[in-house]
Design a protein around this motif. Structure first.
Motif, mmCIF file in Angstrom:
data_model
loop_
_atom_site.group_PDB
_atom_site.id
_atom_site.type_symbol
_atom_site.label_atom_id
_atom_site.label_comp_id
_atom_site.label_asym_id
_atom_site.label_seq_id
_atom_site.Cartn_x
_atom_site.Cartn_y
_atom_site.Cartn_z
ATOM 1 N N THR A 27 8.560 -41.237 19.598
ATOM 2 C CA THR A 27 8.309 -40.617 18.302
ATOM 3 C C THR A 27 7.145 -39.637 18.368
ATOM 4 O OG1 THR A 27 9.150 -42.557 17.132
ATOM 5 C CG2 THR A 27 7.734 -41.061 15.889
ATOM 6 N N LEU A 30 7.568 -36.536 20.967
ATOM 7 C CA LEU A 30 8.419 -35.471 20.433
ATOM 8 C C LEU A 30 7.768 -34.761 19.247
ATOM 9 C CD1 LEU A 30 11.927 -37.218 20.558
ATOM 10 C CD2 LEU A 30 10.831 -35.774 22.281
ATOM 11 N N SER A 59 7.194 -30.491 10.463
ATOM 12 C CA SER A 59 7.780 -31.736 10.976
ATOM 13 C C SER A 59 7.166 -32.949 10.300
ATOM 14 C CB SER A 59 7.580 -31.829 12.487
ATOM 15 O OG SER A 59 8.224 -30.786 13.157
ATOM 16 N N SER A 89 18.523 -39.021 17.928
ATOM 17 C CA SER A 89 18.592 -37.697 17.316
ATOM 18 C C SER A 89 17.332 -36.890 17.601
ATOM 19 C CB SER A 89 18.810 -37.824 15.806
ATOM 20 O OG SER A 89 17.765 -38.561 15.199
ATOM 21 N N GLY A 90 16.177 -37.560 17.697
ATOM 22 C CA GLY A 90 14.947 -36.856 18.012
ATOM 23 C C GLY A 90 14.994 -36.188 19.369
ATOM 24 N N LEU A 93 17.449 -33.080 19.163
ATOM 25 C CA LEU A 93 16.894 -31.940 18.441
ATOM 26 C C LEU A 93 15.792 -31.243 19.221
ATOM 27 C CD1 LEU A 93 16.842 -33.489 14.862
ATOM 28 C CD2 LEU A 93 18.147 -31.467 15.565
ATOM 29 N N THR A 94 15.005 -32.000 19.993
ATOM 30 C CA THR A 94 13.973 -31.382 20.816
ATOM 31 C C THR A 94 14.597 -30.554 21.937
ATOM 32 O OG1 THR A 94 12.457 -33.202 20.323
ATOM 33 C CG2 THR A 94 11.918 -31.820 22.204
ATOM 34 N N LEU A 109 14.687 -26.493 13.171
ATOM 35 C CA LEU A 109 14.915 -27.640 14.055
ATOM 36 C C LEU A 109 13.748 -28.627 14.010
ATOM 37 C CD1 LEU A 109 16.542 -25.946 17.168
ATOM 38 C CD2 LEU A 109 17.640 -27.487 15.539
ATOM 39 N N ARG A 110 12.527 -28.108 13.891
ATOM 40 C CA ARG A 110 11.370 -28.992 13.798
ATOM 41 C C ARG A 110 11.376 -29.768 12.478
ATOM 42 N NH1 ARG A 110 8.416 -30.975 17.623
ATOM 43 N NH2 ARG A 110 6.676 -31.078 16.158
ATOM 44 N N LEU A 113 13.927 -32.434 12.969
ATOM 45 C CA LEU A 113 13.345 -33.451 13.862
ATOM 46 C C LEU A 113 12.464 -34.408 13.076
ATOM 47 C CD1 LEU A 113 12.559 -34.438 16.811
ATOM 48 C CD2 LEU A 113 10.609 -32.906 16.583
ATOM 49 N N LEU A 117 13.177 -38.411 12.661
ATOM 50 C CA LEU A 117 12.231 -39.367 13.244
ATOM 51 C C LEU A 117 11.707 -40.369 12.216
ATOM 52 C CD1 LEU A 117 10.040 -37.213 15.692
ATOM 53 C CD2 LEU A 117 11.840 -38.863 16.266
ATOM 54 N N GLY A 176 12.601 -33.397 25.419
ATOM 55 C CA GLY A 176 13.843 -33.887 24.826
ATOM 56 C C GLY A 176 14.564 -34.864 25.739
#
Length: 409
Positions: A27, A30, A59, A89-90, A93-94, A109-110, A113, A117, A176
């Motif tokens: 967590t 990322l 984020s 998913s985190g 997305l990274t 995208l951030r 993310l 998260l 990622g």
């Protein structure tokens, strides 16, 4: 009859700590891997410091909102599936963020993310509070926060080194991939919840739970404390890089990123403070470790690199110790819905990161490091006043029903 709570030293306790270490690692690695990259993003996309800070602030703002939604879903569907989906998913997305063509795409995208998260932090705190016996909760929460500290350190250091020799895109791609591996380790290690009982779902239950926690004599103060402390801590790391990269010190990007090795102090202090709070009480430990933060902040004003590094180290040590004490206090004090109490604590925690971290960008532009330290000092003074208020907080009544797995505190 509910299953017995898990005690320190048992096999399940070790499995839980292993899984939570990976969860905390993923967590925060990322989430914060972009923090040392902010000067590079500002250069590549022609941004101001305040604009480049949005890569992190957007984020954490999305994460803050997601925590409340995740707490509702976890009360209905359970803890482990939501946490595992969040981590998976985190990582994905990274990976995608490494291939963005402009800053707007990166911000989108951030934001996604951060939202995804949200299924991990608050639910993890609730899981631990439910499954771990009260006398071992401080240690277990400290271990989880240690994993978080290591993830934050690893993400920053690795991203800095890779970006110095290759690019920030390569750094995000590798982070990622590491996140996907951590998700697999988490899923295979974490025992299924045995003491979880589905609560009232939906947003009606959310409103009722927020009202219940807001009426508690101590929880709102702990929520406010999390806002102030996390906002100041993230801001320190957001803008110390600009100072160290500038003409005053002239360090390389990888050297600035190496400053995050100081997170190792947080790994130690979170466990140490958790053990100490279990023995001496949270009221007696909280104010002490916050005083360490204030001393560290003052040291960063010096023009000597050794003093600056020592100051950041003290601030890091004190912050993670404070977070360990405050977060375990929420777990012990909150009545059901337990996940919502943890989510509210972390909602304000990440909201502080977003709001204060962004505002400090403007302070840096116009007041430099002295201006940033002045603002952070004022914020920390407010947090210390809250800590004094909490020292006089009466414990819950002996007969009051605390949340599942969390004895009165």
């Amino acid at each position: 009859m509910s299953s017995p709570a898990i005690a320190a030293g048992s096999a399940d306790f070790k499995r839980i700590n292993r899984a939570m270490a990976f969860g905390g690692f993923s967590t925060f690695a990322l989430l914060y891997s972009v923090q040392p990259l902010m000067p590079l993003l500002a250069r590549d996309f022609a941004l101001t410091p305040a604009q480049s800070s949005l890569a992190l602030s957007i984020s954490t703002a999305a994460l803050a909102v997601s925590l409340l939604v995740s707490s509702v879903l976890s009360e209905r569907f359970g803890r482990k599936p939501l946490m595992a989906a969040s981590m998976l998913s985190g990582g994905l997305l990274t990976l995608l963020a490494a291939f963005t063509s402009d800053y707007t795409q990166l911000l989108v995208l951030r934001a996604l993310l951060g939202f995804m998260l949200g299924g991990m932090p608050a639910v993890a705190m609730a899981y631990l509070s439910e499954e771990i016996e009260g006398s071992s909760l401080g240690l277990s929460m400290g271990m989880y926060i240690s994993g978080s500290a290591f993830g934050g350190m690893f993400g920053r250091v690795l991203a800095s080194v890779i970006s110095d020799f290759w690019s920030w895109r390569a750094a995000l791609g590798l982070m990622g991939a590491a996140g996907l591996y951590a998700a697999w380790e988490f899923w295979r290690s974490l025992p299924v919840s045995k003491r979880f009982r589905p609560g009232q779902g939906g947003f009606a239950g959310l409103r009722e739970g927020v009202g219940r926690h807001a009426r508690d004599a101590g929880l709102p103060w702990l929520f406010g404390l999390s806002f102030l402390l996390m906002g100041s801590f993230v801001s320190l790391y957001n803008y110390i890089g600009y100072r160290l990269l500038g003409p005053e010190f002239g360090l390389r990007q990888s050297a600035v990123g190496a400053l995050s090795v100081l997170y190792l102090l947080g790994i130690f202090s979170s466990v140490w403070a958790g053990r100490l709070a279990d023995r001496l009480g949270r009221r007696n430990v909280l104010y002490l470790v916050m005083s360490v933060m204030f001393a560290g902040l003052l040291l960063t004003l010096f023009g000597n690199l050794v003093a600056v590094v020592a100051g950041v180290g003290l601030y890091t040590f004190g912050f993670f110790a404070t977070h360990s004490v405050a977060s375990s206090w929420v777990g012990r004090r909150a009545r059901a819905p337990q996940a919502l109490a943890s989510a509210l604590y972390l909602f304000f925690y990440y909201l502080g990161s977003s709001v204060v971290g962004w505002l400090c960008g403007f302070v840096w532009e116009y007041g430099g490091w002295t201006g940033v330290v002045s603002l952070l000092g004022a914020i920390l003074a407010g947090a210390m006043l809250i800590a004094l208020r909490l020292r006089g907080l009466a414990p819950l009544e002996a007969g009051a029903p605390a949340a599942a797995g969390a004895p009165p505190g």
